[in-house]
Design an enzyme around this catalytic site. Structure first.
Site, short mmCIF file in Angstrom:
data_model
loop_
_atom_site.label_atom_id
_atom_site.label_comp_id
_atom_site.label_asym_id
_atom_site.label_seq_id
_atom_site.Cartn_x
_atom_site.Cartn_y
_atom_site.Cartn_z
NE ARG A 1 55.72 -27.91 15.98
CZ ARG A 1 54.42 -28.20 15.89
NH1 ARG A 1 54.04 -29.45 15.63
NH2 ARG A 1 53.51 -27.25 16.03
CG HIS B 1 59.18 -26.71 18.32
ND1 HIS B 1 59.62 -26.50 17.03
CD2 HIS B 1 57.96 -26.13 18.39
CE1 HIS B 1 58.71 -25.84 16.35
NE2 HIS B 1 57.69 -25.58 17.16
N GLY B 2 62.98 -26.95 18.51
CA GLY B 2 63.86 -26.64 17.40
C GLY B 2 63.10 -26.55 16.08
CG HIS C 1 54.39 -25.82 20.34
ND1 HIS C 1 54.84 -26.60 19.28
CD2 HIS C 1 53.97 -26.70 21.29
CE1 HIS C 1 54.68 -27.88 19.57
NE2 HIS C 1 54.16 -27.97 20.80
N GLY C 2 55.87 -21.65 19.93
CA GLY C 2 55.93 -20.20 19.89
C GLY C 2 54.75 -19.52 20.56
CD GLU D 1 52.25 -22.67 17.76
OE1 GLU D 1 51.72 -22.09 18.72
OE2 GLU D 1 53.28 -22.26 17.20
#
Length: 206
Positions: A61, A10-11, A158-159, A88
């Site tokens: 997000r 996501h940004g 997500h990361g 996440e």
């Protein structure tokens, strides 16, 4: 057959900007995050990529990032699956805490262990290993079969949920994946063989 899988983090979110542990909370994208999502869509459009199906997490997000990308591609209304399995990593008791304040409270070394060890979770939360244990079964049961059947697939997440996937796709060790930084709003393009192995990978951050 083109077995296309695109992953995109996501940004930038409001809590990314404020340097807070975000986890399963739902801060909005910043102006920069919105711009990153538009750029991701433009990059994919410039490569003449389009999709047959999309997957995203249960968090806004990631969903908003996906919506913006699909808008840029002229694919609003694409079949999209949303699932907590792609959320996440849950940071538990340190969710919402400023990372610098956490270091002051718990010590630099302890916070580093929580953030960068593979299998030691923060109190009440998940390690990367625990995150992978929910992401990978979902990937293998829901996402991979569609890719192997020829459905061009995008995953906005997500990361850490994406690190779990990348670790499996690229056959990385826990040490290697923990060093892997994923830029916000940056697509990574995989093409897979008939067994789900990676034929090629293109990180649009490069």
């Amino acid at each position: 057959m083109d077995r296309l899988l695109v992953l995109v983090r996501h940004g930038q979110s409001d809590w990314n900007l404020k340097n807070l542990f975000t986890g399963w909370k739902n801060p909005d994208l910043t102006e920069q995050g919105v711009a990153e999502a538009h750029k991701a869509g433009e990059q994919l459009r410039d490569l003449k990529l389009s999709f047959d199906v999309a997957f995203t997490s249960d968090l806004s997000r990631a969903q908003k990032t996906l919506d913006i990308i699909l808008e840029e591609l002229g694919q609003t209304g694409l079949e999209t699956f949303k699932d907590q399995a792609l959320n996440e990593r849950d940071y538990g008791d340190i969710t919402g805490m400023n990372k610098d304040e956490a270091r002051e409270k718990f010590g630099e070394e302890q916070v580093h262990i929580w953030r960068r060890s593979y299998d030691i979770p923060p109190p009440g939360g998940e390690s990367l290993k625990m995150t992978a244990e929910r992401v990978l079964p979902y990937y293998k049961s829901e996402i991979l079969p569609r890719v192997l059947a020829g459905s061009r697939t995008i995953v906005a997440a997500h990361g850490n949920s994406l690190r779990s996937l990348i670790m499996d796709l690229e056959d990385l060790s826990p040490e290697e994946i923990l060093k892997r930084e994923l830029g916000t709003g940056t697509p990574i393009i995989y093409r897979l063989d008939e067994n789900g192995g990676v034929v090629s990978v293109q990180d649009l951050a490069d």
